[in-house]
Design an enzyme around this catalytic site. Structure first.
Site, PDB file in Angstrom:
ATOM      1  N   ASP A 268      14.636   6.665  -7.791  1.00 20.46           N
ATOM      2  CA  ASP A 268      14.031   6.022  -6.614  1.00 20.46           C
ATOM      3  C   ASP A 268      14.645   4.665  -6.313  1.00 20.46           C
ATOM      4  O   ASP A 268      13.942   3.738  -5.898  1.00 20.46           O
ATOM      5  CB  ASP A 268      12.510   5.912  -6.782  1.00 20.46           C
ATOM      6  CG  ASP A 268      11.788   5.835  -5.433  1.00 20.46           C
ATOM      7  OD1 ASP A 268      12.413   6.152  -4.398  1.00 20.46           O
ATOM      8  OD2 ASP A 268      10.606   5.449  -5.408  1.00 20.46           O
TER       9      ASP A 268
ATOM     10  N   THR B 249       0.847  -1.193   0.000  1.00 18.19           N
ATOM     11  CA  THR B 249       0.000   0.000   0.000  1.00 18.19           C
ATOM     12  C   THR B 249       0.881   1.241   0.000  1.00 18.19           C
ATOM     13  O   THR B 249       2.033   1.188   0.440  1.00 18.19           O
ATOM     14  CB  THR B 249      -0.909   0.043   1.254  1.00 18.19           C
ATOM     15  OG1 THR B 249      -0.074   0.031   2.411  1.00 18.19           O
ATOM     16  CG2 THR B 249      -1.864  -1.127   1.294  1.00 18.19           C
TER      17      THR B 249
END
EC number: 2.7.11.11
Length: 351
Positions: free
Chosen positions: A167, A52
């Protein structure tokens, strides 16, 4: 190095150039004409939440017609807008649908409805490098080198397309059924020819020039590679503290300490990647990526064999069947709610 070896090196460099030129052609075709809406939510059976985030979740789904398993990233349009991530989200989809490389997760389908954006990617059941690294503690240098080599090749590919990844971290690296890496999460990736200024990334992995609000370029990815290699081989990152501000102070200080078990070749490579001075950072010099590929720590690496996935992986994740989720954590399940009216039509028109 003898003449034969020099000639071999020369021809290898030429074939890499040819490969990247062809790759750019393929990328640009898809970049200029992105695929849109090639499936719908009703085509998939939802199985389980794999992760999530602040504006969505990733779920294991099964394509009803083909019975193939996929990872479906579901983004709530209104939350994306609230968190000012419209540009990043459009970038992610446009880039993912256009790239093609052995160590990049493949985007198979993308579509949207009144409430959400959906990106359906190949499912990698081995889970995140992060969880394996935490369980094992740290990787041996050959084990770390095997993964590092794949990231080097992936960045060489992405940078040749003017893409910055921004990232890199063990949470975004999945281990596939053959023990190779699949880079996932292109939420911060961006196509940039010169410099860019956005502050984004993960505190431990941020390059000093991002922290100092300077314009920055692809060299931030090579810094992050240094952080990743350090973390893989040590079991913890080179710069860590309780608060981001303390981490940033350490990063910009230019001081790194190494565990005593690091080899001298590894320390030398890391000093050149974790180099605050951009005019000295490996990957950013006139020889580009070859300063990294020809470094002593990579002396045993057969770059072509890694690309061809012919090198035996140091570790194969355990899993039962293509839909097994035992390598992922459990999350609370939530229904996907779809509004009867269209939200944020304008913002996500091109998705």
């Amino acid at each position: 190095m003898g003449n034969a070896a020099t000639a071999k090196k020369g021809s290898e460099v030429e074939s890499v150039k040819e490969f990247l030129a062809k790759a750019k052609e393929d990328f640009l075709k898809k970049w200029e004409n992105p695929t849109q809406n090639n499936a719908g939510l009703e085509d998939f059976e939802r199985k389980k939440t794999l992760g999530t985030g602040s504006f969505g979740r990733v779920m294991l789904v099964k394509h009803k017609a083909t019975e193939q398993y996929y990872a479906m990233k579901i983004l709530d349009k209104q939350k994306v807008v609230k968190l000012k991530q419209i540009e990043h989200t459009l970038n992610e989809k446009r880039i993912l649908q256009a790239v093609n490389f052995p160590f990049l997760v493949r985007l198979e389908y993308a579509f949207k409805d009144n409430s959400n954006l959906y990106m359906v990617m190949e499912y990698v059941p081995g889970g995140e490098m992060f969880s394996h690294l935490r369980r094992i503690g740290r990787f041996s240098e050959p084990h770390a080198r095997f993964y590092a080599a794949q990231i080097v090749l992936t960045f060489e590919y992405l940078h040749s397309l003017d893409l910055i990844y921004r990232d890199l971290k063990p949470e975004n690296l999945l281990i596939d059924h053959q023990g190779y890496i699949q880079v996932t999460d292109f939420g911060f990736a961006k196509r940039v020819k010169g410099r860019t200024w956005t502050l984004c990334g993960t505190p431990e992995y941020l390059a000093p020039e991002i922290i100092l609000s300077k314009g920055y370029n692809k060299a931030v990815d090579w810094w992050a590679l240094g952080v990743l290699i350090y973390e893989m081989a040590a079991g913890y990152p080179p710069f860590f503290a309780d608060q981001p501000i303390q981490i940033y102070e350490k990063i910009v200080s230019g001081k790194v300490r190494f565990p005593s078990h690091f080899s001298s070749d590894l320390k030398d490579l890391l000093r050149n990647l974790l180099q605050v001075d951009l005019t000295k950072r490996f990957g950013n010099l006139k020889n580009g990526v070859s300063d990294i590929k020809t470094h002593k720590w990579f002396a045993t690496t057969d770059w072509i064999a890694i690309y061809q996935r012919k090198v035996e992986a140091p570790f194969i994740p355990k899993f039962r069947g293509s839909g097994d989720t035992s390598n992922f954590d459990d999350y609370e399940e939530e229904d996907i709610r779809v509004s009867i009216t269209e939200k944020c039509a304008k913002e996500f028109g091109e998705f």
